[in-house]
Design a protein around this motif. Structure first.
Motif, PDB file in Angstrom:
ATOM      1  N   MET A 189       1.243   4.658  -2.782  1.00  0.00           N
ATOM      2  CA  MET A 189       1.544   6.159  -2.399  1.00  0.00           C
ATOM      3  C   MET A 189       1.881   7.403  -2.523  1.00  0.00           C
ATOM      4  O   MET A 189       3.184   6.652  -2.893  1.00  0.00           O
ATOM      5  CB  MET A 189       0.917   6.594  -0.305  1.00  0.00           C
ATOM      6  CG  MET A 189      -0.114   5.618   0.015  1.00  0.00           C
ATOM      7  SD  MET A 189       0.105   5.575   1.591  1.00  0.00           S
ATOM      8  CE  MET A 189      -2.041   4.679   2.444  1.00  0.00           C
ATOM      9  N   SER A 190       1.781   8.541  -2.908  1.00  0.00           N
ATOM     10  CA  SER A 190       2.302   9.569  -3.442  1.00  0.00           C
ATOM     11  C   SER A 190       3.133  10.362  -1.929  1.00  0.00           C
ATOM     12  O   SER A 190       2.658   9.750  -0.717  1.00  0.00           O
ATOM     13  CB  SER A 190       1.742  10.373  -3.373  1.00  0.00           C
ATOM     14  OG  SER A 190       0.575  11.164  -2.825  1.00  0.00           O
ATOM     15  N   GLU A 191       4.115  11.331  -2.258  1.00  0.00           N
ATOM     16  CA  GLU A 191       4.881  11.696  -0.811  1.00  0.00           C
ATOM     17  C   GLU A 191       3.435  12.528  -0.136  1.00  0.00           C
ATOM     18  O   GLU A 191       4.198  12.473   1.266  1.00  0.00           O
ATOM     19  CB  GLU A 191       6.191  12.565  -1.264  1.00  0.00           C
ATOM     20  CG  GLU A 191       7.094  11.571  -2.535  1.00  0.00           C
ATOM     21  CD  GLU A 191       8.076  12.651  -2.408  1.00  0.00           C
ATOM     22  OE1 GLU A 191       8.455  14.150  -1.918  1.00  0.00           O
ATOM     23  OE2 GLU A 191       9.182  12.098  -3.068  1.00  0.00           O
ATOM     24  N   GLU A 192       2.937  12.859  -0.959  1.00  0.00           N
ATOM     25  CA  GLU A 192       2.256  13.826   0.305  1.00  0.00           C
ATOM     26  C   GLU A 192       1.306  12.771   1.100  1.00  0.00           C
ATOM     27  O   GLU A 192       0.426  13.402   2.123  1.00  0.00           O
ATOM     28  CB  GLU A 192       1.406  14.569  -1.380  1.00  0.00           C
ATOM     29  CG  GLU A 192       0.098  15.754   0.128  1.00  0.00           C
ATOM     30  CD  GLU A 192      -1.007  16.400  -1.399  1.00  0.00           C
ATOM     31  OE1 GLU A 192      -1.480  17.030  -0.734  1.00  0.00           O
ATOM     32  OE2 GLU A 192      -0.225  16.373  -2.451  1.00  0.00           O
ATOM     33  N   GLU A 193       0.841  11.964   0.294  1.00  0.00           N
ATOM     34  CA  GLU A 193      -0.293  11.144   1.606  1.00  0.00           C
ATOM     35  C   GLU A 193       0.641  10.538   2.442  1.00  0.00           C
ATOM     36  O   GLU A 193       0.027   9.845   3.580  1.00  0.00           O
ATOM     37  CB  GLU A 193      -1.132  10.003   0.708  1.00  0.00           C
ATOM     38  CG  GLU A 193      -1.649  10.709  -1.274  1.00  0.00           C
ATOM     39  CD  GLU A 193      -1.814   8.959  -1.671  1.00  0.00           C
ATOM     40  OE1 GLU A 193      -3.117   8.620  -1.482  1.00  0.00           O
ATOM     41  OE2 GLU A 193      -1.077   8.221  -2.163  1.00  0.00           O
ATOM     42  N   LEU A 194       1.520  10.049   1.931  1.00  0.00           N
ATOM     43  CA  LEU A 194       2.585   9.988   3.297  1.00  0.00           C
ATOM     44  C   LEU A 194       2.999  11.111   4.325  1.00  0.00           C
ATOM     45  O   LEU A 194       2.995  10.752   5.405  1.00  0.00           O
ATOM     46  CB  LEU A 194       4.266   9.070   2.419  1.00  0.00           C
ATOM     47  CG  LEU A 194       3.969   8.086   1.876  1.00  0.00           C
ATOM     48  CD1 LEU A 194       5.089   7.899   1.069  1.00  0.00           C
ATOM     49  CD2 LEU A 194       3.453   6.206   3.037  1.00  0.00           C
ATOM     50  N   ARG A 195       2.935  11.518   3.900  1.00  0.00           N
ATOM     51  CA  ARG A 195       3.304  12.880   5.156  1.00  0.00           C
ATOM     52  C   ARG A 195       1.732  12.849   5.209  1.00  0.00           C
ATOM     53  O   ARG A 195       1.805  13.654   6.886  1.00  0.00           O
ATOM     54  CB  ARG A 195       3.289  14.268   4.302  1.00  0.00           C
ATOM     55  CG  ARG A 195       5.031  14.435   3.912  1.00  0.00           C
ATOM     56  CD  ARG A 195       5.309  16.333   3.174  1.00  0.00           C
ATOM     57  NE  ARG A 195       4.732  16.241   2.068  1.00  0.00           N
ATOM     58  CZ  ARG A 195       5.257  16.599   0.897  1.00  0.00           C
ATOM     59  NH1 ARG A 195       5.959  16.118   0.582  1.00  0.00           N
ATOM     60  NH2 ARG A 195       4.634  16.138   0.241  1.00  0.00           N
ATOM     61  N   GLU A 196       0.698  13.175   4.579  1.00  0.00           N
ATOM     62  CA  GLU A 196      -0.088  13.305   5.548  1.00  0.00           C
ATOM     63  C   GLU A 196      -0.213  12.415   6.521  1.00  0.00           C
ATOM     64  O   GLU A 196      -0.957  13.000   7.640  1.00  0.00           O
ATOM     65  CB  GLU A 196      -1.828  13.188   4.194  1.00  0.00           C
ATOM     66  CG  GLU A 196      -2.814  13.762   4.967  1.00  0.00           C
ATOM     67  CD  GLU A 196      -3.793  13.333   4.061  1.00  0.00           C
ATOM     68  OE1 GLU A 196      -4.878  12.898   4.051  1.00  0.00           O
ATOM     69  OE2 GLU A 196      -3.980  13.957   2.682  1.00  0.00           O
ATOM     70  N   LYS A 197      -0.713  11.215   6.488  1.00  0.00           N
ATOM     71  CA  LYS A 197       0.139  10.024   7.314  1.00  0.00           C
ATOM     72  C   LYS A 197       0.650  10.080   8.856  1.00  0.00           C
ATOM     73  O   LYS A 197      -0.225  10.043   9.886  1.00  0.00           O
ATOM     74  CB  LYS A 197       0.203   8.684   6.557  1.00  0.00           C
ATOM     75  CG  LYS A 197      -1.311   7.648   5.571  1.00  0.00           C
ATOM     76  CD  LYS A 197      -0.524   7.268   5.260  1.00  0.00           C
ATOM     77  CE  LYS A 197      -0.138   5.653   6.092  1.00  0.00           C
ATOM     78  NZ  LYS A 197      -1.735   4.933   6.530  1.00  0.00           N
ATOM     79  N   LYS A 228       0.771  -1.191   0.091  1.00  0.00           N
ATOM     80  CA  LYS A 228       0.075   0.143   0.149  1.00  0.00           C
ATOM     81  C   LYS A 228       0.759   0.958   0.150  1.00  0.00           C
ATOM     82  O   LYS A 228       0.618   1.772  -0.869  1.00  0.00           O
ATOM     83  CB  LYS A 228      -0.919   0.411   1.304  1.00  0.00           C
ATOM     84  CG  LYS A 228      -1.857  -0.701   0.825  1.00  0.00           C
ATOM     85  CD  LYS A 228      -2.609  -1.066   2.721  1.00  0.00           C
ATOM     86  CE  LYS A 228      -3.890  -2.431   2.366  1.00  0.00           C
ATOM     87  NZ  LYS A 228      -5.006  -2.201   3.696  1.00  0.00           N
ATOM     88  N   GLU A 229       1.937   1.348   0.941  1.00  0.00           N
ATOM     89  CA  GLU A 229       2.395   2.640   0.907  1.00  0.00           C
ATOM     90  C   GLU A 229       3.846   2.463  -0.612  1.00  0.00           C
ATOM     91  O   GLU A 229       4.068   3.951  -0.546  1.00  0.00           O
ATOM     92  CB  GLU A 229       3.819   2.316   1.971  1.00  0.00           C
ATOM     93  CG  GLU A 229       2.175   2.446   3.891  1.00  0.00           C
ATOM     94  CD  GLU A 229       3.225   2.469   4.966  1.00  0.00           C
ATOM     95  OE1 GLU A 229       4.317   2.626   4.973  1.00  0.00           O
ATOM     96  OE2 GLU A 229       3.104   2.875   5.489  1.00  0.00           O
TER      97      GLU A 229
END
Length: 601
Positions: free
Chosen positions: A415-423, A411-412
């Motif tokens: 994910m985009s870098e933005e999605e990972l930062r949000e998490k 899953k990760e």
């Protein structure tokens, strides 16, 4: 023992304090030292060879001076071929046999020291060189050493006989000579490993000073010690008795010899408690022999049938013990064998699952990855019901492992870098909420917040995950759930186990407390010592002064009392003299030693 040794063996009347000389003096030299001063090499060698032939045949009161000198030469220059080539092994073998066959001679003058020195000299010269070991075997040293091993004189001579036989058995060319006495050797070594602490305690440590054998006291301290040194050395020698007996047994086990004798249930259980002693941290101790046994079919099946032994391996696998990698290797061997895998899987999965993010250990890379692959090799059969597990806890642990190391990674990766930062931000918010709940005393609610944060925190955010696991471990401690605290603290430590980076100190301390709650004193002690070492390292970096925290000192004191080498011997045979200070002295001195070792390692 076959011999009843007097408390004060007769010694030369002109020897002060009934002690043996630590180092021979040329001012009072015997004939041997005159020979040693010969300057012409050929003549010197001829004289030494003749002296070695005649030495056991003479009843010379100066023999002990010569043997003491030979002992010192042997331990300082064990690879020097001169004496082995001139007949020293045959000379020493005859001396040991003479002591065994002639009790009157043994107890006359200072002859009581002769078998000890003779066996020690044999052990020193056979330690490194197979060709020296071959000479020793051809000189008939094995039989008299076996007699000493069987306890013909005392535990002091057993110690050096074990050392010598272990070295002979370690060389492929000379193992066969020791194996000719296989049954006697293995049975004696097992008996010594299991009972030597009781033996040394009863025959020396618990005794008042005047009751102790004089020659034992002199050998322990080289004739220049006091009661404190005697007690410290007795503990060290007792530990060596265990370590060397296990080493000798291991020489047979690694060749798959005498496994029927070695794999008896009681002895395998005894191995769990044979720690090796901190005075000999390089010894693999009982757990090293267990790993050897797990390398054999008979050994694996025997170990897998004993829940207590498997649980002990699990405890060490999650501790700061230097032998942690040995425990992990042993468990992996059990899990990879299709016969033993499902005997141990319910015990091992919940423990080893905490180690799947461990990178390297004991020079072995990707340890965590190997653990994960071993667990998940047939996970699909378990997931779809083709294979049933006895424990729901094990099934849950495997499901969580699959989710963490397979599903989340997939899953990760998408994910985009933005999605990972949000998490990561959301996980940080949940962490702060958990801290607030913790501060308010709502511990269960804090656990829930930290768990949610861990589910959201990206796998690459290792520092955040370290703190979350460590915080949750503290919550579990307050909830009196030591097993969950162990799990979280171990996961935090595995994540922080990166080259050139100190382990997470708070997690070490919390795991030490968790082990203490479970009554595992040794594992608690090792974590506490590592915690102190980390604290010392951080103070060195800031050039600040360092003091061992009082709470850590209390923990070390508590666990050292629990793990004192003679603790079980003392409890089974209490002696009032210990109240006078023997035990307290040994414990305090070892605490001082451990503190020093922990801050200088």
């Amino acid at each position: 023992m076959d011999y009843q040794l007097p408390h004060n063996p007769p010694t030369k009347t002109n020897t002060q304090n009934n002690s043996i000389p630590a180092t021979p003096s040329y001012a009072t030299c015997s004939c041997f030292f005159c020979i040693m001063s010969e300057t012409a090499p050929p003549l010197r060698r001829a004289k030494i060879a003749r002296y070695f032939k005649q030495m056991p045949l003479r009843d010379d009161q100066e023999h002990i001076l010569a043997l003491s000198g030979l002992w010192k030469i042997a331990i300082t220059n064990p690879n020097d071929p001169e004496f082995p080539s001139l007949g020293i092994f045959r000379c020493m073998a005859k001396f040991i046999q003479k002591g065994l066959n002639h009790k009157d001679w043994l107890l006359r003058s200072q002859n009581i020291y002769v078998p000890y020195y003779a066996a020690h000299i044999i052990g020193s010269y056979t330690m490194n060189k197979p060709k020296f070991a071959d000479k020793a075997v051809k000189s008939n040293v094995v039989q008299p050493l076996v007699e000493l091993l069987r306890g013909k004189i005392s535990w002091v001579e057993q110690r050096v006989a074990l050392r010598a036989l272990g070295h002979l058995a370690s060389h492929e060319a000379t193992f066969k000579a020791v194996a000719e006495h296989e049954g006697q050797v293995v049975e004696a070594a097992i008996e010594i490993a299991s009972t030597c602490l009781q033996e040394v305690y009863e025959k020396f440590v618990r005794l008042e000073e005047p009751e102790r054998l004089e020659y034992h006291r002199n050998l322990l301290t080289r004739g220049h010690g006091d009661l404190e040194l005697e007690n410290r050395k007795a503990e060290e020698w007792a530990s060596q008795l265990q370590c060397w007996s296990l080493y000798l047994i291991d020489c047979f086990a690694c060749r798959e010899r005498s496994l029927g004798l070695i794999c008896k249930k009681q002895f395998l259980k005894d191995l769990c408690g044979i720690w090796g002693g901190l005075s000999n941290p390089t010894s693999p101790a009982g757990i090293g022999l267990l790993r050897t046994l797990c390398g054999t079919k008979v050994g694996r099946e025997s170990v897998a049938d004993l829940k207590e032994v498997v649980e002990n391996l699990c405890n060490v696998s999650r501790s700061s013990d230097e032998r942690q990698h040995i425990a992990i290797d042993s468990l992996l061997q059990l899990l990879k064998d299709p016969v033993t895998r499902y005997k141990v899987i319910d015990i091992t999965v919940p423990v080893l699952a905490d180690l799947v993010e461990l990178r390297s250990m004991g020079g072995k890379p990707k340890v965590g990855q190997e653990i994960m692959q071993t667990f998940l090799q047939d996970y699909h059969k378990i997931k779809f019901g083709e294979m049933k597990l006895k424990s729901a806890r094990t099934k849950r642990a495997l499901d969580e492992l699959w989710e963490l190391k397979v599903e989340r990674v997939k899953k990760e990766s998408l994910m985009s870098e933005e999605e990972l930062r949000e998490k990561k931000v959301l996980a940080g918010i949940l962490k702060q909420e958990g801290n607030m709940e913790f501060g308010s005393g709502n511990i269960k609610e804090a656990v829930m917040k930290y768990t949610e944060a861990l589910d959201l925190s990206p796998l690459e955010s290792k520092k955040d995950r370290i703190v979350l696991h460590s915080n949750r471990a503290q919550c579990h401690l307050l909830l009196r759930d030591p097993e969950s605290a162990l799990s979280d603290a171990t996961r935090a430590l595995c994540l922080s186990n990166v080259a050139n980076v100190s382990l997470h100190s708070k997690s070490l301390w919390r795991r030490s407390q968790a082990y203490d709650m479970k009554g595992h004193a040794r594992e608690s002690l090792m974590d506490c010592l590592m915690f102190i070492s980390n604290r010392f390292g951080s103070h060195q970096n800031t050039k600040g002064s360092f003091k061992i925290p009082h709470y850590a000192a209390r923990m070390v004191n508590k666990q050292m009392n629990a793990t004192w080498l003679f603790a079980s011997a003392k409890s089974s045979n209490w002696h009032g003299a210990l109240q006078g200070g023997v035990k307290e002295f040994v414990v305090q001195k070892k605490i001082d030693y451990l503190k020093l070792r922990s801050i200088t390692s």
